[in-house]
Design an enzyme around this catalytic site. Structure first.
Site, PDB file in Angstrom:
ATOM      1  N   GLU A 104      16.984   3.561 -10.035  1.00  0.00           N
ATOM      2  CA  GLU A 104      16.400   4.877  -9.427  1.00  0.00           C
ATOM      3  C   GLU A 104      17.552   5.364  -8.585  1.00  0.00           C
ATOM      4  O   GLU A 104      17.802   5.010  -7.643  1.00  0.00           O
ATOM      5  CB  GLU A 104      15.379   4.506  -8.670  1.00  0.00           C
ATOM      6  CG  GLU A 104      14.411   5.611  -7.946  1.00  0.00           C
ATOM      7  CD  GLU A 104      13.412   5.106  -6.949  1.00  0.00           C
ATOM      8  OE1 GLU A 104      12.691   4.303  -7.541  1.00  0.00           O
ATOM      9  OE2 GLU A 104      13.137   5.894  -6.256  1.00  0.00           O
ATOM     10  N   ARG A 125      18.745  12.106  -2.781  1.00  0.00           N
ATOM     11  CA  ARG A 125      18.992  12.226  -1.103  1.00  0.00           C
ATOM     12  C   ARG A 125      20.378  12.775  -0.636  1.00  0.00           C
ATOM     13  O   ARG A 125      20.554  13.072   0.455  1.00  0.00           O
ATOM     14  CB  ARG A 125      18.753  11.091  -0.459  1.00  0.00           C
ATOM     15  CG  ARG A 125      17.580  10.352  -0.598  1.00  0.00           C
ATOM     16  CD  ARG A 125      17.032   9.164   0.076  1.00  0.00           C
ATOM     17  NE  ARG A 125      16.007   8.512  -0.607  1.00  0.00           N
ATOM     18  CZ  ARG A 125      15.659   7.340  -0.314  1.00  0.00           C
ATOM     19  NH1 ARG A 125      16.122   6.508   0.638  1.00  0.00           N
ATOM     20  NH2 ARG A 125      14.388   6.581  -0.916  1.00  0.00           N
ATOM     21  N   LYS A 153       3.676   4.291  -7.168  1.00  0.00           N
ATOM     22  CA  LYS A 153       4.634   3.532  -6.285  1.00  0.00           C
ATOM     23  C   LYS A 153       3.903   3.304  -5.138  1.00  0.00           C
ATOM     24  O   LYS A 153       3.404   4.318  -4.547  1.00  0.00           O
ATOM     25  CB  LYS A 153       6.118   4.307  -6.141  1.00  0.00           C
ATOM     26  CG  LYS A 153       6.706   3.887  -4.924  1.00  0.00           C
ATOM     27  CD  LYS A 153       8.072   4.533  -5.133  1.00  0.00           C
ATOM     28  CE  LYS A 153       8.848   4.468  -3.781  1.00  0.00           C
ATOM     29  NZ  LYS A 153      10.273   4.878  -3.993  1.00  0.00           N
TER      30      LYS A 153
HETATM   31  C1  3PG Z   1      12.583   3.967  -1.423  1.00  0.00           C
HETATM   32  O1  3PG Z   1      12.907   5.205  -1.132  1.00  0.00           O
HETATM   33  O2  3PG Z   1      12.047   3.609  -2.242  1.00  0.00           O
HETATM   34  C2  3PG Z   1      13.118   3.205  -0.386  1.00  0.00           C
HETATM   35  O3  3PG Z   1      14.302   3.605   0.525  1.00  0.00           O
HETATM   36  C3  3PG Z   1      13.504   1.688  -0.825  1.00  0.00           C
HETATM   37  O4  3PG Z   1      13.184   0.925   0.267  1.00  0.00           O
HETATM   38  P1  3PG Z   1      13.847  -0.275   0.962  1.00  0.00           P
HETATM   39  O5  3PG Z   1      15.128   0.187   1.598  1.00  0.00           O
HETATM   40  O6  3PG Z   1      12.982  -0.989   1.929  1.00  0.00           O
HETATM   41  O7  3PG Z   1      14.047  -1.059  -0.136  1.00  0.00           O
END
Ligand code: 3PG
Length: 226
Positions: free
Chosen positions: A52, A56, A140
């Site tokens: 994914e 950003r 999600k």
């Molecule tokens: C996302 O956008 O899914 C998160 O940034 C992932 O979360 P994590 O950095 O706590 O794994």
């Protein structure tokens, strides 16, 4: 309901199949296209099947197109999709699926009209109900650990027995298996395999090794389920 997201339709079947195939979804943020290709390749070498790429950074959209071309074996997702325009642009770049951190009604409606797999973000039962009404039966849960973690995932199985959940946010190598073992969790997401310091320092060996350990977690949970 006749939109492409209706449960049981080809799109929702494809979404669930994609989540099962991925098992663990590395959530990647990149500062250059070259970085994106190197990270995707390292994850693939480590045995992971999907990536994914979060929208950003300025290069993220361009990176999607290049990763699609250079690392075709990876299922390619666009993450942090927060507008319908981003969704369309990501599809044009060849994204295989879309992920959102949260899904307000206008975005959800726009996404429900697309035919590729979408994993819309939700954090509450009410948000889940709104998504189910649009036909999204795989979501999600974000930020998973903050909004309720394992306890919440177990509780959601009561009112939503047919909901597939991809918890993301606060998951790491030590708790990944606990999440993935839940019967309503075909896939978990996280950035621990692609720590920002490894990405910025070009430590692709670390990323590959972490991806390999993640692949072993997927295999171990699958073996327990069999
Ligand atoms: C996302 O956008 O899914 C998160 O940034 C992932 O979360 P994590 O950095 O706590 O794994």
């Amino acid at each position: 309901m006749s939109n492409p997201a209706t449960p049981g339709t080809a799109r929702q079947q494809a979404t669930r199949a994609l989540l099962v195939k991925a098992g663990i979804m590395p959530v990647v943020t990149v500062e250059s296209v070259a970085q994106a290709v190197a990270v995707a390749s390292a994850l693939a070498r480590g045995g992971l099947k999907a990536i994914e790429v979060t929208l950003r950074t300025a290069v993220a959209m361009e990176a999607l197109g290049v990763v699609k071309r250079e690392v075709p074996e990876m299922l390619l997702g666009a993450g942090t999709v927060i507008t319908p325009e981003q969704a369309r642009a990501a599809v044009d770049k060849g994204a295989d699926f879309l992920v959102t951190p949260g899904t307000p009604p206008a975005l959800a409606a726009a996404l429900s009209r697309l035919s590729l797999p979408v994993v819309p973000g939700a954090a509450t039962a009410s948000e889940i109900i709104a998504l189910l009404h649009l036909g999204f039966d795989a979501i999600k849960l974000f930020p998973a650990q903050v909004v309720g973690g394992l306890g919440m995932i177990k509780s959601l199985a009561g009112p939503f027995p047919n909901l597939a959940i991809c918890p993301t946010g606060g998951i790491n190598e030590s708790n990944a298996a606990d999440f993935l073992r839940q019967p309503n969790v075909p896939c978990i997401g996280g950035s621990w395999m692609v720590a920002a310091e490894w990405v910025s320092a070009g430590r692709y060996d670390e990323i590959e090794a972490s991806a390999r350990r993640a692949s072993q977690i997927i295999a171990a949970v699958a073996a327990d389920r069999a």
